[in-house]
Design an enzyme around this catalytic site. Structure first.
Site, PDB file in Angstrom:
ATOM      1  N   HIS A  12      -7.918  10.560   3.411  1.00  0.00           N
ATOM      2  CA  HIS A  12      -8.543  11.561   4.535  1.00  0.00           C
ATOM      3  C   HIS A  12     -10.035  11.424   3.920  1.00  0.00           C
ATOM      4  CE1 HIS A  12      -6.881  14.689   1.609  1.00  0.00           C
ATOM      5  NE2 HIS A  12      -7.877  14.196   1.207  1.00  0.00           N
ATOM      6  N   HIS A  59     -10.516  21.281   0.018  1.00  0.00           N
ATOM      7  CA  HIS A  59     -11.533  20.666  -0.927  1.00  0.00           C
ATOM      8  C   HIS A  59     -12.660  22.021  -1.065  1.00  0.00           C
ATOM      9  CE1 HIS A  59      -9.707  17.229   1.152  1.00  0.00           C
ATOM     10  NE2 HIS A  59     -10.031  16.617  -0.225  1.00  0.00           N
ATOM     11  N   HIS A 193      -8.237   6.335  -6.308  1.00  0.00           N
ATOM     12  CA  HIS A 193      -9.719   6.713  -6.465  1.00  0.00           C
ATOM     13  C   HIS A 193     -10.252   7.667  -7.403  1.00  0.00           C
ATOM     14  CE1 HIS A 193      -8.515   9.887  -3.830  1.00  0.00           C
ATOM     15  NE2 HIS A 193      -9.717  10.534  -3.594  1.00  0.00           N
ATOM     16  N   GLU A 240      -3.781  13.093  -5.431  1.00  0.00           N
ATOM     17  CA  GLU A 240      -3.420  13.295  -4.189  1.00  0.00           C
ATOM     18  C   GLU A 240      -2.443  12.902  -3.557  1.00  0.00           C
ATOM     19  OE1 GLU A 240      -7.870  14.425  -2.365  1.00  0.00           O
ATOM     20  OE2 GLU A 240      -7.033  12.560  -1.898  1.00  0.00           O
TER      21      GLU A 240
HETATM   22 FE   LIG Z   1      -9.087  14.693  -0.629  1.00  0.00          FE
END
Ligand SMILES: [Fe+2]
Length: 280
Positions: A12, A59, A193, A240
């Protein structure tokens, strides 16, 4: 009765949303990524879910370090796109399904998952970018969406196994809802990431591909992988990926893999995507 027909997982990445909103999807950097979702748009247009249960993380848009729910379910009529510092994304308001959301919340809590019930919440890129990838830029999102937020920002996030079992409990809850509804579960975030520190920019294709394989074929084994393995191999934000296990838990043990897509890079991250169907 309501039933879960399929699961979708996708990254996302916020820059994907910006590329859509600013008309840059055809640029050489972005074109291969968006081309990878053409098949997915076609699939979901044919699948026509009534409701998406969209597992994502906030977030610091709706929540912050002042309030950190491990699992939160959105029970409101609608959810506005959040302002993440550049104004809200120019995407449709997300329409919820309060009756199903409350039913799921009640059943999950009685099933010993202590959900936070959210009656007012803006939704950030974690929720809206997957909708853009799957539906493009419609006037209105074509189905109802129940946001299900998971804390993967502040240690400790829930374990992969807890997420997997939450998916199973969501399925039990959905299948006890009396209305005939076709429900698709989205698990979002990842893949490898890391956004900060000396390892910023870390991408681990081998880990990502093994994760995709094991998630599809042997999710119970993937569910036992500890947090530290994700962080070491997939970077600090690779954690995540535990949210994909919620989606996987909501499906049959054996699923049909309809589609897989993997692309590097998108804004210093690895983008992964699966469409899995329960055998009909
Ligand atoms: Fe995220």
């Amino acid at each position: 009765m309501a039933k879960i027909t399929a699961g979708v997982s996708t990254s996302h990445v916020p820059a994907i949303g910006a590329a859509v909103d600013n008309g840059r999807t055809g640029e050489p950097y972005w074109q291969p990524l968006f081309a990878g979702f053409e098949r997915s748009k076609q699939w979901i247009a044919e699948e026509k879910p009534d409701v998406i249960i969209l597992v994502y993380n906030d977030h610091a848009s709706a929540f912050s370090l002042e309030l950190i729910p491990t699992f939160a379910i959105g029970c409101a009529d609608e959810f506005a796109p959040a302002d993440e510092g550049w104004g809200p994304r120019p995407v449709p308001v997300v329409k919820g399904h309060p009756a199903l959301a409350w039913h799921i919340a009640e059943n999950l809590i009685l099933d010993e998952f202590d959900m936070t019930i959210v009656n007012k919440m803006d939704v950030d890129h974690g929720l809206t970018v997957p909708l853009s990838l799957m539906f493009g830029q419609p006037e209105a999102w074509p189905c109802k969406v129940i946001p299900l937020a998971v804390n993967v920002v502040q240690y400790p996030p829930p374990t992969g196994n807890r997420c997997f079992n939450l998916g199973k409990a969501i399925r039990r809850a959905v299948e006890s809802f009396p209305e005939d509804l076709k429900v698709v579960v989205f698990g979002t975030g990842g893949m490898s990431h890391q956004l900060q520190g000396p390892r910023a920019g870390l991408i681990n294709k081998e880990f990502d591909k093994a994760f995709l394989d094991t998630l599809v074929s042997d999710p119970a084994t993937q569910a036992k992988v500890p947090h530290v393995d994700y962080v070491r191999e997939a970077g600090s934000e690779g954690i995540e990926l535990v949210m994909w296990l919620v989606m996987r838990g909501a499906l049959d043990d054996k699923v049909n893999e309809v589609y897989r897509f993997y692309h590097v890079p998108a804004s210093n991250t690895a983008v992964g995507h699966l469409i899995l169907e329960n055998p009909r």
